[in-house]
Scaffold this active site. Structure first.
Site, PDB file in Angstrom:
ATOM      1  N   TRP A  10     -22.099  58.137 -28.069  1.00 22.93           N
ATOM      2  CA  TRP A  10     -21.021  57.894 -27.122  1.00 22.93           C
ATOM      3  C   TRP A  10     -21.249  56.578 -26.357  1.00 22.93           C
ATOM      4  O   TRP A  10     -21.449  55.552 -26.956  1.00 22.93           O
ATOM      5  CB  TRP A  10     -20.827  59.110 -26.212  1.00 22.93           C
ATOM      6  CG  TRP A  10     -20.465  60.365 -26.969  1.00 22.93           C
ATOM      7  CD1 TRP A  10     -21.324  61.340 -27.388  1.00 22.93           C
ATOM      8  CD2 TRP A  10     -19.164  60.742 -27.451  1.00 22.93           C
ATOM      9  NE1 TRP A  10     -20.636  62.316 -28.098  1.00 22.93           N
ATOM     10  CE2 TRP A  10     -19.315  61.981 -28.143  1.00 22.93           C
ATOM     11  CE3 TRP A  10     -17.888  60.180 -27.363  1.00 22.93           C
ATOM     12  CZ2 TRP A  10     -18.237  62.642 -28.737  1.00 22.93           C
ATOM     13  CZ3 TRP A  10     -16.813  60.837 -27.949  1.00 22.93           C
ATOM     14  CH2 TRP A  10     -16.994  62.044 -28.623  1.00 22.93           C
ATOM     15  N   SER A  11     -21.269  56.614 -25.038  1.00 29.64           N
ATOM     16  CA  SER A  11     -21.255  55.354 -24.278  1.00 29.64           C
ATOM     17  C   SER A  11     -22.569  54.594 -24.264  1.00 29.64           C
ATOM     18  O   SER A  11     -22.623  53.474 -23.753  1.00 29.64           O
ATOM     19  CB  SER A  11     -20.795  55.608 -22.839  1.00 29.64           C
ATOM     20  OG  SER A  11     -19.397  55.815 -22.810  1.00 29.64           O
ATOM     21  N   VAL A  12     -23.622  55.149 -24.808  1.00 30.96           N
ATOM     22  CA  VAL A  12     -24.826  54.343 -25.024  1.00 30.96           C
ATOM     23  C   VAL A  12     -24.480  53.153 -25.931  1.00 30.96           C
ATOM     24  O   VAL A  12     -25.118  52.101 -25.875  1.00 30.96           O
ATOM     25  CB  VAL A  12     -25.959  55.198 -25.625  1.00 30.96           C
ATOM     26  CG1 VAL A  12     -27.132  54.337 -26.072  1.00 30.96           C
ATOM     27  CG2 VAL A  12     -26.439  56.225 -24.598  1.00 30.96           C
TER      28      VAL A  12
END
Length: 369
Positions: free
Chosen positions: A66-68
């Protein structure tokens, strides 16, 4: 007791032990890696790659972080800045002329990286995220919600398209292709933005939090849903779909494991060079931690410090993903900690990543003694 595979320095024993505790408490699977001075001191994994717990998590299992993924996209922009090909103080429209529409002439490249551009919400159908040209055209035509640079609002899905289109215009290839050729390839890092079918068998699909199903949707931990009534809700089932894996959504659709995340981001901790591969100058690394905004984020609903594409945590940089994955890089300590998991938890109840980071610091203290 959970069976933890891999290797670790005895000084960092608390890290694999914590992963085992998470699995014993009910998590499906995950991996943790700690790199110090560009070399792994922890590389462990355990649990299962599926919700039914029939497929063990393997050394080469990958999952949506995801937002990593935003840290990977930011690194691509930093490389272009470091080369002198991209000016963070230039208007975005210098590289992407169509972007000047609807009052965005003064939006700077640094505003995109710092979530201060005023385009935080994706309000079209989820399927629109799979069409790069249509998604970027829609964002280029949209007016900002506030004067760019004056406030921050987490661009959870839009940042990847905004930064990615600038990278495409300047670097001559898509963000996913740029990352593969300029970062993952040279480092031999198993991280992908736009996953090809050959890797599907290795993917651990996201498992919703206990008591939730695949309709579980993303929400900010302290945000006010009424502040963005038109924003499209991302569901777990969307992220588990084939279309999501194939698409390049550089804010949220990266696939990898803790080893690959830590390897790539350790570049920032090591002055720009890892394993003999130089991606950045030291000045380029320092740019990641250059504060662009400090205050309450309008979408996250909490105080945040934004650097150039990274969240700032004291002297460290990094960011987390929906469901629990996290990367934190400490340039002063020369350490990067990455946690990647398919087991989602509710944001308000999830401290797994930071617990692992603190355990890694205990090991670092012993290592440096």
């Amino acid at each position: 007791m959970a069976d933890i595979q891999g290797s670790y320095d005895d000084l960092f024993l608390a890290v694999p032990r914590l992963l085992g505790e998470f699995l014993d408490a009910g998590d499906a699977g995950g991996s943790v890696a700690v790199f110090v001075d560009g070399k792994p001191v922890v590389d462990v994994w355990g649990g299962f790659a599926d919700a039914d717990r029939t497929a063990p998590w393997q050394r080469d299992t990958i999952t949506n972080v995801w937002s990593v993924t935003k840290t990977m996209t930011a690194l691509c922009a930093l490389i272009l800045i470091d080369r002198g090909d991209l000016d963070p103080d230039a208007p975005v429209a210098r590289y992407w002329p169509e972007f000047a529409a609807a009052g965005k002439e003064k939006v700077l490249v640094r505003h995109l990286l710092a979530h201060t551009a005023g385009l935080p919400d994706w309000d079209g159908p989820v399927e629109g995220l799979y069409d790069w040209s249509a998604a970027t055209a829609a964002l280029a035509a949209r007016p900002p919600l506030w004067e760019p640079g004056t406030a921050a609002g987490y661009h959870s899905l839009t940042q990847g398209f905004l930064v990615g289109e600038v990278v495409r215009r300047v670097g001559g290839r898509s963000l996913g292709e740029f990352f593969a050729r300029e970062v993952a390839g040279p480092l031999d890092a198993d991280f992908h933005i736009g996953l090809s079918a050959e890797h599907d068998s290795r993917v651990a699909r996201s498992v919703p939090p206990p008591s939730q199903d695949e309709d579980y949707a993303a929400s900010a931990p302290g945000g006010d849903p009424s502040s963005a009534p038109a924003a499209t809700a991302m569901r777990v089932r969307d992220g588990n779909g084939v279309a999501w894996r194939r698409a390049q959504i550089p804010a949220a659709s990266g696939f990898g494991n803790a080893r690959s995340v830590a390897l790539v981001q350790s570049v920032i901790a090591c002055g720009g060079t890892v394993g003999g591969v130089r991606l950045l100058s030291r000045a380029g690394c320092d740019l990641a931690g250059e504060e662009q905004f400090s205050g309450d984020d309008r979408r996250l609903g909490m105080p945040v410090r934004w650097g150039m594409g990274y969240g700032l945590f004291g002297g460290s940089v990094g960011w987390g993903g929906w469901g629990g994955s996290l990367v934190v890089t400490d340039p002063e300590g020369g350490m990067t900690v990455a946690y990647v998991t398919n087991q989602m938890r509710e944001p308000a109840d999830d401290n797994r990543g930071m617990e692992l980071v603190m355990a890694a610091y205990d090991g670092l203290t012993g290592l440096r003694a």
